[in-house]
Design an enzyme around this catalytic site. Structure first.
Site, PDB file in Angstrom:
ATOM      1  CB  SER A 102      35.033  82.631  59.354  1.00 11.47           C
ATOM      2  OG  SER A 102      35.419  83.897  58.868  1.00 11.47           O
ATOM      3  CD  GLU A 146      35.928  80.042  55.580  1.00 11.99           C
ATOM      4  OE1 GLU A 146      35.772  81.258  55.791  1.00 11.99           O
ATOM      5  OE2 GLU A 146      37.049  79.501  55.448  1.00 11.99           O
ATOM      6  NE  ARG A 178      40.663  78.578  47.828  1.00 14.15           N
ATOM      7  CZ  ARG A 178      40.797  78.752  49.138  1.00 14.15           C
ATOM      8  NH1 ARG A 178      41.371  79.853  49.607  1.00 14.15           N
ATOM      9  NH2 ARG A 178      40.349  77.846  49.981  1.00 14.15           N
ATOM     10  NE  ARG A 221      39.288  87.773  51.604  1.00 15.80           N
ATOM     11  CZ  ARG A 221      38.609  87.070  52.499  1.00 15.80           C
ATOM     12  NH1 ARG A 221      38.640  85.748  52.475  1.00 15.80           N
ATOM     13  NH2 ARG A 221      37.890  87.682  53.425  1.00 15.80           N
ATOM     14  NE  ARG A 236      34.207  80.626  49.250  1.00 13.32           N
ATOM     15  CZ  ARG A 236      35.352  80.313  49.840  1.00 13.32           C
ATOM     16  NH1 ARG A 236      35.350  79.564  50.933  1.00 13.32           N
ATOM     17  NH2 ARG A 236      36.498  80.742  49.351  1.00 13.32           N
TER      18      ARG A 236
END
Length: 425
Positions: A348, A345, A273, A258, A385
């Site tokens: 999800s 987070e 991140r 990403r 993460r």
């Protein structure tokens, strides 16, 4: 892509969804007008083509002295048919462009608004407390030799890293623990491609407003995936699935990429991140009427793992404006990160209803024998993460870290990770 029948029969529902997302409501009226134009142009084309066919039979039966005049008329009619066909094609493309820009209609109960308008459904576990000043995951990772951020930046640039020693082992342990959970829950394991064609990336809905997050290789016309969801959504594209014996469930293990464009200064310290990470992603193909129940199952698998690791977390119902174009509902699970005094987070899970399947033409056969789009769902089962929350939650005063019990079998029975104290990892 949304259901064209829903657009025609209940445009107000789509307008309400667009408004809740903060997207263009006017786009719905534009798509409706384009649909009227599309259907009218198709009807005009088909009528002209029928007339052409009838006229062709007349020409074939005509006497020789009549054919010359009739052939000229047939050529004129053929030109009209060609022009009408082009108008129908153009109208179809205009309609598809407009309807393809409308996000998946949200499900009832999804909160309106943006990122900050989520609803907390529950908080699970107890927030960790310490009788010493807790270290953040970067300091802990350096003490125990879990990762090397400096050399990651030297080799690849900002937001890259090396997982080293126990860090590499922890990630593999997490992924294998999650893989076992997936196997026990009936998922087929997959190691997926991380480069996909534009039509697959577009079909999943990732080439919309967040296209700048995606790495693109122009020389090959391929995209690097930010989740194995993309490859798994394309796996059954242009196919008719037999769901008579239940859903198709896959667990895709892949490296993810990403660009994290536009997130400068947000969660950039350490490995929270980053541009590259590993992830195990659940993906389900189900009958539309079973999608909401499947969504809750995926969420329960995520919660089972996070609870077993002793993490304090909350489950949130993500607001419409933060769903992305494909999801009709999304639940995030955020773990408490002690040194940041907030939740971050970790997972999800999204119910994409039939939105992706319509774009990728993944269908099932109904009882009437006709085909209809399936529903697709996805959810993270483990990712890099998670190491952040594990290190910070289970740290001890001397810089060591208690290993959560479910991970120990994958680490040779290791119970505590000790500081290196100058030793190499």
């Amino acid at each position: 892509m949304i259901d064209p029948v829903l657009l025609r029969e209940n445009p107000e529902a789509i307008k309400q969804s667009q408004a809740a997302r903060g997207d263009s409501v006017e786009l719905v009226d534009q798509a409706l007008a384009a649909d009227v134009e599309r259907r009218a142009s198709i009807t005009d084309f088909e009528n002209l083509r029928a007339s052409q066919n009838t006229f062709g039979k007349r020409v074939a039966k005509a006497a020789p002295d009549e054919k010359k005049a009739l052939v000229a008329e047939a050529q004129s009619l053929a030109a009209e048919v060609k022009a009408a066909g082009q108008r129908a094609t153009d109208a179809e493309q205009q309609f598809l462009a407009l309807v393809g820009s409308i996000a998946n209609p949200i499900l009832p109960g999804v909160p309106s608004g943006g990122e900050e308008n989520f609803i907390t459904l529950r908080e699970v576990g107890t927030r960790p407390t310490f009788d010493f000043e807790p270290r953040d995951h970067v300091e802990l990772g350096e003490l125990i030799g879990a990762f090397d951020l400096q050399r990651g930046a030297k080799v690849s640039g900002a937001r890259f890293y090396f997982l080293t020693g126990i860090g590499a082992r922890l990630e593999l342990a997490l992924m294998n623990l999650a893989l076992q959970k997936a196997l026990d829950s009936g998922f087929t394991p997959m190691i997926t491609p991380t480069l996909v064609r534009p039509e697959i990336m577009r079909g999943t809905g990732f080439l919309g407003e967040h296209a700048d997050e995606i790495y693109y290789l122009p020389a090959d016309d391929l995209y690097l995936t930010g989740t194995s969801e993309v490859a798994l959504a394309g796996y059954h594209s242009d196919e008719i699935l037999d769901l008579s014996e239940g859903p198709y469930r896959y667990a895709g293990w892949s490296t993810c990429y990403r660009r994290e464009a536009g997130s400068g200064g947000k969660d950039t310290r350490g490995i929270l991140r980053v541009h590259q990470f590993n992830k195990l992603e659940m993906f389900s193909y189900v009958l539309p009427e079973e999608a909401e129940a499947e969504h809750l199952k995926l969420l329960s698998y995520q919660e089972d793992l996070l609870t077993s690791l002793g993490l304090n977390y909350r489950v949130i119902d993500v607001a419409a404006g933060d769903l992305g174009s494909s999801a009709a509902r999304k639940y995030d699970i955020e773990a408490w990160v002690p040194t940041q005094d907030t939740f971050r987070e970790l997972t999800s899970t999204s119910n994409c209803t039939t939105y992706q399947a319509r774009r990728l033409d993944a269908r099932y056969r109904t009882e009437s024998g006709r085909t209809a789009p399936v529903s697709t769902l996805n959810g993270t089962l483990a990712t890099t993460r998670w190491i952040v929350a594990i290190l910070e939650t289970h740290q001890r005063a001397d810089g060591s870290v208690l290993v959560p019990e479910p991970l120990r079998p994958y680490l040779g029975g290791l119970e505590v990770v000790e500081p290196l104290n100058g030793r190499r990892p």
